[in-house]
Design an enzyme around this catalytic site. Structure first.
Site, PDB file in Angstrom:
ATOM      1  N   CYS A 132      19.878 -22.064 -20.152  1.00  0.00           N
ATOM      2  CA  CYS A 132      19.539 -23.140 -21.082  1.00  0.00           C
ATOM      3  C   CYS A 132      20.318 -23.194 -22.392  1.00  0.00           C
ATOM      4  CB  CYS A 132      18.042 -23.028 -21.381  1.00  0.00           C
ATOM      5  SG  CYS A 132      17.475 -23.974 -22.776  1.00  0.00           S
ATOM      6  N   HIS A 177      15.498 -24.657 -28.905  1.00  0.00           N
ATOM      7  CA  HIS A 177      15.929 -23.412 -28.256  1.00  0.00           C
ATOM      8  C   HIS A 177      17.296 -22.931 -28.714  1.00  0.00           C
ATOM      9  CE1 HIS A 177      14.967 -21.045 -24.312  1.00  0.00           C
ATOM     10  NE2 HIS A 177      14.418 -20.511 -25.380  1.00  0.00           N
TER      11      HIS A 177
END
Length: 472
Positions: free
Chosen positions: A75, A132
């Site tokens: 990710c 993130h």
């Protein structure tokens, strides 16, 4: 804080000399960039999946489908690359996610896509969903990376209903916590639609929409589970999150919204995301923005079958540089400039998105980029370039060839990487080896927060400690 400018050298400016015009002097387009989380190759209807994704399928039929779009196998690096146009190993976001206990994040000294666009007339630039890219302090906050609005969560893998991670609420508008009811996928969709409705007549807008779906924890709405044959009298799917902290096991984290099987829950979550994508596309149409809106959609990496995704027939999955981990569903729609319903077969990459967006806005791509402006090639105004894309320290891919850990694959004749070539063309291997040899010289250090470790972790409602960015 001194920024390691060494990472800005030795750029392979593959597309720097491509000067074909993109938008012909028309008004800069609105840009809506949508990222799915852990969506697999075989998790969309137009690839033959049993999962119902009518809106993604419709978008594909109206877009140039990027059939060979490559990302990183996990990710955070992909997200860092799409926002900067740089390989993320240049600045230490590599080998794993930017977890909440880490001190590094997206360097504020790098110029992101929204920061480039801010100089090109884009006054409204919003980020929705999963960040993130750094939780050590506000140094890494989206509002310090060119966004004018932020609505979403800092961590990955939040609970879809409580929006908690490690027992603390992780749901924010700008810097403030938001207490509200709802399912995170729907809340993100609501916010994006509102942003479009509010700003449709306020010049070109930029929206970075990062759904946390269909990433674990596996939690779906009952109405979506029912569409996939949910039987409340049968056993529920297990919790497949392998690394849940001890403190979370005692909480309700990830427990609500389970279907009868992992795949059923994953499918319901994907359909929920697809519905919100449809609402976003409808808002674009309703506001008369369709013809001059560049919509980009892709997954951040391949699926993890243990959490319900499917990459078949591609080999491998998330965490690997086999095709199933790094070749993902992707498309670009811009009716004013791009043809509809065609497939682009040459290799493209996550680092191409920033130069493509800047090019769409009418400006030459930045000199410091590892990507190229794809729009001249997607529109048919220029022929695709011969190029290679670095996937990690031992993997490089081109239109036909892939070299992985010393093994050479002919992707034209063996797209699923079943058999490495025993006798390789030495010119091909030499060219790919030469591309890989660049990797060590490109690797740079991470940029970290200079604040001391917190006394209490996690912070209450993930309130990040203040830390001002250093001057550029």
């Amino acid at each position: 804080m001194a920024f390691p400018f060494a990472i800005m050298t030795c750029f392979a400016l593959v597309g720097a000399n491509v000067s074909a015009e993109t938008n012909g002097g028309s008004q800069p387009p609105h840009i809506v960039h949508i990222i799915a989380d852990d969506l697999g190759w075989n998790d969309v209807g137009f690839h033959g999946s049993e999962i119902r994704t009518p809106n993604i399928d419709r978008l594909a039929s109206e877009s140039v489908t990027l059939d060979r779009f490559y990302v990183t196998p996990i990710c955070s690096p992909t997200r860092a690359g799409v926002l900067t146009g740089l390989y993320p190993f240049r600045f230490g976001i590599w080998g794993g996610v930017v977890s909440p206990s880490k001190k590094h994040g997206l360097p504020p000294q790098l110029e992101t896509a929204p920061e480039h666009l801010s100089k090109l007339g884009y006054d409204h630039r919003a980020m929705f969903g999963k960040w993130h890219l750094g939780l050590a302090s506000t140094l890494f906050h989206p509002l310090h990376h060119g966004m004018t609005e932020f609505y979403g969560h800092y961590n990955g893998a939040i609970d879809y209903f409580s929006r908690e991670r490690f027992g603390q609420l992780d749901w924010h508008r700008d810097f403030d916590s938001v207490h509200e009811e709802g399912y995170s996928t729907e809340l993100v969709g609501n916010a994006v639609v509102d942003f479009i409705d509010r700003n449709a007549n306020a010049g070109p807008v930029y929206a970075y929409v990062a759904f946390n779906a269909p990433h674990s924890p596996l939690q779906a709405l009952r109405s979506d589970l029912d569409e996939y044959g949910f039987d409340p009298n049968n056993k529920l799917a297990p919790n497949t999150d392998r690394k849940i902290a001890k403190r979370e096991k005692a909480l309700d984290y990830g427990k609500r919204g389970k279907g009868n099987s992992i795949r059923q829950t994953f499918a319901a979550m994907t359909t929920a995301m697809d519905r919100q994508i449809g609402r976003i596309l409808d808002a674009i149409d309703r506001n008369g923005m369709r013809e001059n809106t560049l919509v980009v959609f892709h997954s951040d990496n391949g699926a993890d079958p243990k959490h319900g995704g499917n990459n078949e027939p591609l080999r491998g999955n998330k965490f690997t540089t086999w095709e199933g981990g790094v070749r993902v569903v992707a498309m670009m729609r811009w009716p004013n400039e791009l043809p509809a319903g065609i497939t682009y077969d040459s290799v493209t990459s996550y680092v191409d998105l920033l130069p493509s967006m800047v090019g769409a806005a009418g400006s030459p791509p930045p000199e410091e980029t590892d990507g190229i402006n794809l729009l001249p090639f997607l529109s048919g105004k220029a022929s695709p370039p011969e190029r290679t894309i670095l996937l990690d320290a031992e993997t490089v891919v081109s239109d036909r060839w892939k070299l992985k850990a010393g093994e050479l694959f002919d992707l034209t004749n063996d797209p699923n990487e079943t058999t490495p070539l025993e006798v390789a063309n030495q010119n091909v291997r030499s060219r790919l080896d030469q591309a890989l040899q660049r990797y060590p010289s490109l690797v740079g250090p991470a940029v970290e927060s200079q604040l001391p470790d917190p006394e209490i972790w996690p912070p209450s409602e993930w309130k990040l400690p203040e830390e001002a960015p250093a001057p550029r």
